[in-house]
Design an enzyme around this catalytic site. Structure first.
Site, PDB file in Angstrom:
ATOM      1  N   ASP A  81      36.288 136.884  46.620  1.00  0.00           N
ATOM      2  CA  ASP A  81      36.020 135.579  47.206  1.00  0.00           C
ATOM      3  C   ASP A  81      36.668 134.462  46.393  1.00  0.00           C
ATOM      4  OD1 ASP A  81      34.813 133.773  48.978  1.00  0.00           O
ATOM      5  OD2 ASP A  81      33.039 133.567  47.711  1.00  0.00           O
ATOM      6  N   GLU A 133      42.007 130.018  53.556  1.00  0.00           N
ATOM      7  CA  GLU A 133      41.314 128.767  53.905  1.00  0.00           C
ATOM      8  C   GLU A 133      42.309 127.649  54.128  1.00  0.00           C
ATOM      9  OE1 GLU A 133      38.048 125.693  51.872  1.00  0.00           O
ATOM     10  OE2 GLU A 133      38.068 127.807  51.291  1.00  0.00           O
ATOM     11  N   HIS A 178      29.656 124.040  49.510  1.00  0.00           N
ATOM     12  CA  HIS A 178      29.062 125.013  48.593  1.00  0.00           C
ATOM     13  C   HIS A 178      27.877 124.398  47.843  1.00  0.00           C
ATOM     14  CE1 HIS A 178      33.334 126.599  48.808  1.00  0.00           C
ATOM     15  NE2 HIS A 178      32.599 127.583  49.266  1.00  0.00           N
ATOM     16  N   HIS A 206      32.059 129.157  55.051  1.00  0.00           N
ATOM     17  CA  HIS A 206      31.791 129.068  53.623  1.00  0.00           C
ATOM     18  C   HIS A 206      30.661 128.064  53.417  1.00  0.00           C
ATOM     19  CE1 HIS A 206      35.184 131.272  51.607  1.00  0.00           C
ATOM     20  NE2 HIS A 206      35.510 131.344  52.888  1.00  0.00           N
ATOM     21  N   GLY A 208      27.489 128.892  53.390  1.00  0.00           N
ATOM     22  CA  GLY A 208      26.525 129.268  54.415  1.00  0.00           C
ATOM     23  C   GLY A 208      25.078 129.108  54.015  1.00  0.00           C
TER      24      GLY A 208
END
Length: 280
Positions: A81, A133, A178, A206, A208
């Site tokens: 990630d 992304e 985030h 992202h 989440g």
């Protein structure tokens, strides 16, 4: 059973659900996620973020993740990630990771494309899938940032990026961030649908953690097929340890770790119930 990012995204596309992607920077979090997935008999993604390198080196946790995935009773993709270094990505692929996310979102568009193409070429040699992304969130993966808010992804540019790179999944920016939310996020879900329709790719949410169940379901209906989730799962573990210490200041570390593991598993289970809709 270890499977690739391409395979697990195909499952999500077919069932029109989202696969939970949970960061597992230690043994307890790894066990918590896999136990929850096996309880509901659903596929899952276990991830290692490059930002966690200082807390748990990839070369130490990576082989544990791959071996655990092979032994799991459900399909598991082992994913890297938010990787910003192609050398770091190669290390993950050599360990046996079956999916990688190259994050060049802070770079100029052409440089992001160039590096993402290299990431795709590298990953294909290992049979692994690639997520990338375009657009930026207001905070970084570790929760830092200037707090200026997201730079929403342009759907036309997203299609161009997908066509030029050959990626398998796309993480657009549509209002999440985030870390812990200071206020409920306002999601541009029409943008999600437009990007999904234009690119034909499974899309990734992202940031989440902390999104409401209602917004999760709406996002999934618009094309989100992978949801990254860690912050609130981690917080559940911290709260469980804090509660145990308040009750017993002499608690052993293994007791604290076990309490955190069970609390994280419970949190993951609740997320899975939403992500997989009728599957869990």
């Amino acid at each position: 059973m270890l499977i690739t990012l391409q395979e697990i995204m195909a499952m999500a596309q077919e069932k029109k659900c989202a696969i939970g992607s949970f960061n597992t920077p230690n043994l307890e979090s790894l066990q918590a996620v896999l136990d929850a997935a096996e309880k509901f008999n659903v596929p899952v993604i276990i991830s290692h973020a490059q930002v966690h390198e200082g807390a748990m080196p990839l070369v130490e946790i990576g082989p544990m993740m791959v071996e655990a995935a092979k032994k799991a009773k459900v399909p598991v993709c082992v994913h890297l990630d938010h990787c910003e270094s192609l050398d770091y990505m190669r290390t993950a692929l050599e360990i046996g990771f079956t999916g990688v996310m190259y994050d060049g979102s802070v770079l100029p568009y052409e440089e992001n494309v160039k590096n993402t193409v290299t990431a795709v070429e590298m990953s294909r040699k290992f049979g692994a899938g690639v997520e990338a992304e375009i657009g930026q969130m207001g905070t970084a993966e570790n929760g830092s940032g200037n707090g200026s808010g997201p730079v929403y992804t342009d759907p036309v540019l997203a299609k161009k990026f997908a066509d030029e790179t050959g990626i398998d999944a796309l993480a657009p920016s549509f209002g999440t961030s985030h870390g812990l939310y200071k206020a409920a996020p306002v999601l541009d879900l029409e943008r999600v649908k437009t990007i999904a329709d234009m690119t034909g790719l499974p899309l990734v949410m992202h940031g989440g953690s902390g999104v409401s169940p209602a917004d999760y379901k709406k996002a999934i209906a618009q094309g989100i097929r992978k949801i990254n989730y860690y912050t609130y799962m981690s917080r559940a573990g911290v709260n469980a340890m804090r509660e145990m210490l308040e009750k017993d200041g002499n608690a052993y570390f293994h007791d604290l770790a076990h309490a955190a593991r069970k609390a994280m598993q419970k949190d993951v289970e609740e997320a899975i119930k939403v992500f997989y809709a009728d599957e869990a």
